[in-house]
Design a protein around this motif. Sequence first.
Motif, mmCIF file in Angstrom:
data_model
loop_
_atom_site.group_PDB
_atom_site.id
_atom_site.type_symbol
_atom_site.label_atom_id
_atom_site.label_comp_id
_atom_site.label_asym_id
_atom_site.label_seq_id
_atom_site.Cartn_x
_atom_site.Cartn_y
_atom_site.Cartn_z
ATOM 1 N N ARG A 124 7.425 88.144 82.830
ATOM 2 C CA ARG A 124 8.180 89.455 83.090
ATOM 3 C C ARG A 124 7.595 90.001 84.176
ATOM 4 O O ARG A 124 8.053 90.388 85.212
ATOM 5 C CB ARG A 124 8.856 90.061 82.006
ATOM 6 C CG ARG A 124 9.698 91.465 82.413
ATOM 7 C CD ARG A 124 10.936 90.819 83.237
ATOM 8 N NE ARG A 124 11.836 90.052 82.547
ATOM 9 C CZ ARG A 124 12.693 89.540 83.078
ATOM 10 N NH1 ARG A 124 13.355 90.064 84.097
ATOM 11 N NH2 ARG A 124 13.639 89.033 82.179
ATOM 12 N N VAL A 127 7.402 88.190 87.478
ATOM 13 C CA VAL A 127 8.773 88.174 88.086
ATOM 14 C C VAL A 127 9.093 89.434 88.769
ATOM 15 O O VAL A 127 9.552 89.655 89.915
ATOM 16 C CB VAL A 127 9.748 87.867 87.489
ATOM 17 C CG1 VAL A 127 11.254 88.227 87.790
ATOM 18 C CG2 VAL A 127 9.678 86.504 86.958
ATOM 19 N N THR A 128 8.684 90.725 88.169
ATOM 20 C CA THR A 128 9.097 92.102 88.780
ATOM 21 C C THR A 128 8.141 92.686 89.515
ATOM 22 O O THR A 128 8.430 94.037 90.045
ATOM 23 C CB THR A 128 9.809 92.883 87.556
ATOM 24 O OG1 THR A 128 8.498 93.020 86.700
ATOM 25 C CG2 THR A 128 10.913 92.048 87.053
ATOM 26 N N GLN A 221 13.854 82.199 81.863
ATOM 27 C CA GLN A 221 14.495 83.170 83.013
ATOM 28 C C GLN A 221 13.564 83.143 84.097
ATOM 29 O O GLN A 221 14.174 83.694 85.288
ATOM 30 C CB GLN A 221 14.803 84.413 82.314
ATOM 31 C CG GLN A 221 16.058 84.314 81.402
ATOM 32 C CD GLN A 221 16.349 85.732 80.836
ATOM 33 O OE1 GLN A 221 15.808 86.604 81.109
ATOM 34 N NE2 GLN A 221 17.696 85.834 80.185
ATOM 35 N N ALA A 222 12.384 82.901 83.812
ATOM 36 C CA ALA A 222 11.239 82.974 84.911
ATOM 37 C C ALA A 222 11.334 81.742 85.935
ATOM 38 O O ALA A 222 10.745 81.739 86.866
ATOM 39 C CB ALA A 222 9.823 82.929 84.369
ATOM 40 N N GLN A 223 12.171 80.831 85.453
ATOM 41 C CA GLN A 223 12.073 79.567 86.385
ATOM 42 C C GLN A 223 12.475 79.984 87.708
ATOM 43 O O GLN A 223 13.741 80.499 87.885
ATOM 44 C CB GLN A 223 13.046 78.698 85.851
ATOM 45 C CG GLN A 223 13.005 77.255 86.628
ATOM 46 C CD GLN A 223 14.147 76.192 85.835
ATOM 47 O OE1 GLN A 223 15.033 76.690 85.195
ATOM 48 N NE2 GLN A 223 14.208 74.685 86.296
ATOM 49 N N GLY A 224 11.699 79.391 88.673
ATOM 50 C CA GLY A 224 12.053 79.580 90.011
ATOM 51 C C GLY A 224 11.829 80.961 90.597
ATOM 52 O O GLY A 224 12.185 81.338 91.936
ATOM 53 N N ARG A 225 11.218 81.882 90.018
ATOM 54 C CA ARG A 225 11.163 83.331 90.284
ATOM 55 C C ARG A 225 9.891 83.955 90.055
ATOM 56 O O ARG A 225 9.634 84.859 90.577
ATOM 57 C CB ARG A 225 12.093 84.078 89.196
ATOM 58 C CG ARG A 225 13.332 83.658 89.044
ATOM 59 C CD ARG A 225 14.072 84.568 88.157
ATOM 60 N NE ARG A 225 14.053 85.856 88.555
ATOM 61 C CZ ARG A 225 14.351 86.906 87.495
ATOM 62 N NH1 ARG A 225 14.777 86.651 86.110
ATOM 63 N NH2 ARG A 225 14.428 88.117 87.496
ATOM 64 N N LEU A 226 8.717 82.775 90.065
ATOM 65 C CA LEU A 226 7.328 83.528 89.650
ATOM 66 C C LEU A 226 6.683 83.759 90.934
ATOM 67 O O LEU A 226 6.134 84.775 91.323
ATOM 68 C CB LEU A 226 6.622 82.722 88.752
ATOM 69 C CG LEU A 226 7.086 82.397 87.258
ATOM 70 C CD1 LEU A 226 6.505 81.509 86.550
ATOM 71 C CD2 LEU A 226 6.777 83.992 86.753
ATOM 72 N N GLY A 227 6.801 82.946 92.029
ATOM 73 C CA GLY A 227 6.055 82.921 93.272
ATOM 74 C C GLY A 227 4.680 82.857 93.331
ATOM 75 O O GLY A 227 4.063 83.432 94.256
ATOM 76 N N LEU A 253 8.616 75.496 84.842
ATOM 77 C CA LEU A 253 7.895 76.549 85.502
ATOM 78 C C LEU A 253 7.303 76.113 86.710
ATOM 79 O O LEU A 253 6.732 76.784 87.576
ATOM 80 C CB LEU A 253 7.079 77.515 84.697
ATOM 81 C CG LEU A 253 7.858 77.990 83.519
ATOM 82 C CD1 LEU A 253 6.689 79.056 82.634
ATOM 83 C CD2 LEU A 253 8.865 79.212 83.916
#
Length: 292
Positions: A124, A127-128, A221-227, A253
């Motif tokens: 989390r 992601v944020t 929910q982290a899929q494709g959002r971690l960067g 992931l």
Amino acid sequence: MHEDLLSPKLQLLQTGFPERLVKLPQNAQVAWREAGDASSDFAVVLLHGISSGAASWLDVALQLGDKARVLAWDAPGYGVSTPLASAAPADADYAQALAQSLLALGVRRCLLVGHSLGALMAARLAVTAAPGLVEQLVLISPAGGYGAAAKAEQQAKVREGRLAALAAKGVAGLAAVIDQRLVSSEAPEAVRAWVRWNTARMQPQGYAQAVELLCGSDLAQAQGRLGVPVQVWVGEHDVVTPPAACKAWSELLGAHYGTLAAAGHASPVEQPVEVAHRLASLLNQSYLPNTS
């Protein structure tokens, strides 16, 4: 833990990985343990699992302290860390406390490591967080959570089962047998005892909040959002988050996957030298502070 095993371990904890308190808004505090260069704005940040605490990372921190600043928290509601305001906090609530803590500690860049339930908090934050704070993410035996709609029945069973066990046995009762699931069958008594000691420090309110986090969160929910680059590691004998499940998370992931030999779920306690070696290898690749 037998006294002859406990005393040296606690002495090492006091001298090599001491506790410090970080003040947060609303009169809250978070307890952290620290090794290495406290002035560095880069740190290896270690997040424990649901039945553990900051001290579980002791042997990893002792291995890494001469290579980087190392920080491990007692999550909100654990040890002397203030519980979160909500009775059913989400991963975003833990991530906010984590981000506030790192700001107060002067950490601007980190290699973020989440073990078990800590993986939900770590993902989390990754992601944020503001760009650049999390340079790489390592998830060790990640808990996937039961927050997905398809897991509603499991969620109810897990919540009921864990809270009933807490009510019936208390923290001491949970701690007395926790090693039976968290380490491999070959783990020595010193490892088992240290796992039990860490569990015995849990606070009932914090554990109950962590159960809600486990039940309400979904690592997918982290899929494709971690960067950021992601690693997923698991003990080859883990029966809590088995290798097959962890490999599936790594594929979802886009993470590099690896197993830890001769380890169960609590691999940072059972195989700390190997865990530290792998983290040091990541540091050697690209995450040491720029001294040019």
